[in-house]
Design a protein around this motif. Structure first.
Motif, PDB file in Angstrom:
ATOM      1  N   ALA A   5      -2.683   9.777  27.597  1.00 33.72           N
ATOM      2  CA  ALA A   5      -2.957   8.744  26.601  1.00 33.72           C
ATOM      3  C   ALA A   5      -3.793   7.633  27.242  1.00 33.72           C
ATOM      4  O   ALA A   5      -3.512   7.207  28.370  1.00 33.72           O
ATOM      5  CB  ALA A   5      -1.662   8.184  26.052  1.00 33.72           C
ATOM      6  N   VAL A   6      -4.798   7.176  26.539  1.00 35.44           N
ATOM      7  CA  VAL A   6      -5.695   6.150  27.052  1.00 35.44           C
ATOM      8  C   VAL A   6      -4.928   4.899  27.460  1.00 35.44           C
ATOM      9  O   VAL A   6      -5.172   4.329  28.526  1.00 35.44           O
ATOM     10  CB  VAL A   6      -6.795   5.812  26.019  1.00 35.44           C
ATOM     11  N   ALA A   7      -3.968   4.477  26.668  1.00 37.80           N
ATOM     12  CA  ALA A   7      -3.208   3.254  26.950  1.00 37.80           C
ATOM     13  C   ALA A   7      -2.416   3.340  28.252  1.00 37.80           C
ATOM     14  O   ALA A   7      -2.078   2.319  28.837  1.00 37.80           O
ATOM     15  CB  ALA A   7      -2.271   2.942  25.794  1.00 37.80           C
ATOM     16  N   GLU A   8      -2.148   4.544  28.715  1.00 37.61           N
ATOM     17  CA  GLU A   8      -1.375   4.732  29.948  1.00 37.61           C
ATOM     18  C   GLU A   8      -2.257   4.814  31.190  1.00 37.61           C
ATOM     19  O   GLU A   8      -1.761   4.868  32.306  1.00 37.61           O
ATOM     20  CB  GLU A   8      -0.538   6.014  29.843  1.00 37.61           C
ATOM     21  N   ALA A  14      -9.471   5.677  33.529  1.00 38.76           N
ATOM     22  CA  ALA A  14     -10.222   5.582  32.282  1.00 38.76           C
ATOM     23  C   ALA A  14     -11.725   5.686  32.532  1.00 38.76           C
ATOM     24  O   ALA A  14     -12.442   6.344  31.774  1.00 38.76           O
ATOM     25  CB  ALA A  14      -9.880   4.286  31.546  1.00 38.76           C
ATOM     26  N   ALA A  44     -12.526   4.909  22.690  1.00 39.65           N
ATOM     27  CA  ALA A  44     -11.227   4.352  23.068  1.00 39.65           C
ATOM     28  C   ALA A  44     -11.186   4.040  24.564  1.00 39.65           C
ATOM     29  O   ALA A  44     -10.657   2.997  24.980  1.00 39.65           O
ATOM     30  CB  ALA A  44     -10.110   5.317  22.688  1.00 39.65           C
ATOM     31  N   HIS A  48     -10.676   0.384  26.297  1.00 43.24           N
ATOM     32  CA  HIS A  48      -9.588   0.221  27.260  1.00 43.24           C
ATOM     33  C   HIS A  48     -10.117  -0.374  28.566  1.00 43.24           C
ATOM     34  O   HIS A  48      -9.516  -1.309  29.118  1.00 43.24           O
ATOM     35  CB  HIS A  48      -8.919   1.581  27.509  1.00 43.24           C
ATOM     36  N   GLN A  51     -10.947  -4.032  28.118  1.00 40.16           N
ATOM     37  CA  GLN A  51      -9.739  -4.859  28.086  1.00 40.16           C
ATOM     38  C   GLN A  51      -9.153  -5.030  29.484  1.00 40.16           C
ATOM     39  O   GLN A  51      -8.716  -6.116  29.852  1.00 40.16           O
ATOM     40  CB  GLN A  51      -8.692  -4.269  27.146  1.00 40.16           C
ATOM     41  N   LYS A  52      -9.151  -3.948  30.273  1.00 41.57           N
ATOM     42  CA  LYS A  52      -8.644  -4.030  31.652  1.00 41.57           C
ATOM     43  C   LYS A  52      -9.472  -5.027  32.463  1.00 41.57           C
ATOM     44  O   LYS A  52      -8.927  -5.817  33.237  1.00 41.57           O
ATOM     45  CB  LYS A  52      -8.667  -2.658  32.330  1.00 41.57           C
ATOM     46  N   ASP A  55      -8.583  -8.534  31.310  1.00 43.26           N
ATOM     47  CA  ASP A  55      -7.282  -8.925  31.866  1.00 43.26           C
ATOM     48  C   ASP A  55      -7.415  -9.346  33.329  1.00 43.26           C
ATOM     49  O   ASP A  55      -6.811 -10.333  33.761  1.00 43.26           O
ATOM     50  CB  ASP A  55      -6.272  -7.781  31.741  1.00 43.26           C
TER      51      ASP A  55
END
Length: 79
Positions: A5-8, A14, A44, A48, A51-52, A55
């Motif tokens: 999963a991309v979120a993981e 990624a 996606a 991701h 966003q990383k 952050d």
């Protein structure tokens, strides 16, 4: 094998997955339905990664602020 999963994913995972998607799409030998699925995953993954990075930038700014150093990134053109 199922895709992670991309979120993981970490940023590095990624980015590697995004590079694989781009390579597959650039070859042009992927069936249309698979191309659409790859494009969606690539989108996606790109979001991701963005966003990383955001952050990480925010964390650096918090550290700089805690040290009493100037905050906010300065564009290279402005140097």
């Amino acid at each position: 094998m199922t895709e992670k999963a991309v979120a993981e994913m970490t940023f590095e995972e990624a980015m590697a997955a995004l590079e694989a998607v781009v390579t597959a799409l650039e070859k042009g030998d992927v069936p249309l339905e698979d191309s659409i699925r790859l494009y969606e995953r690539g989108s996606a993954l790109k979001a991701h990664c963005a966003q990383k990075l955001k952050d990480a930038e925010d964390k650096v700014e918090l550290i700089r602020a805690a040290e009493g150093r100037a905050t906010a990134a300065v564009p290279a053109e402005g140097l």
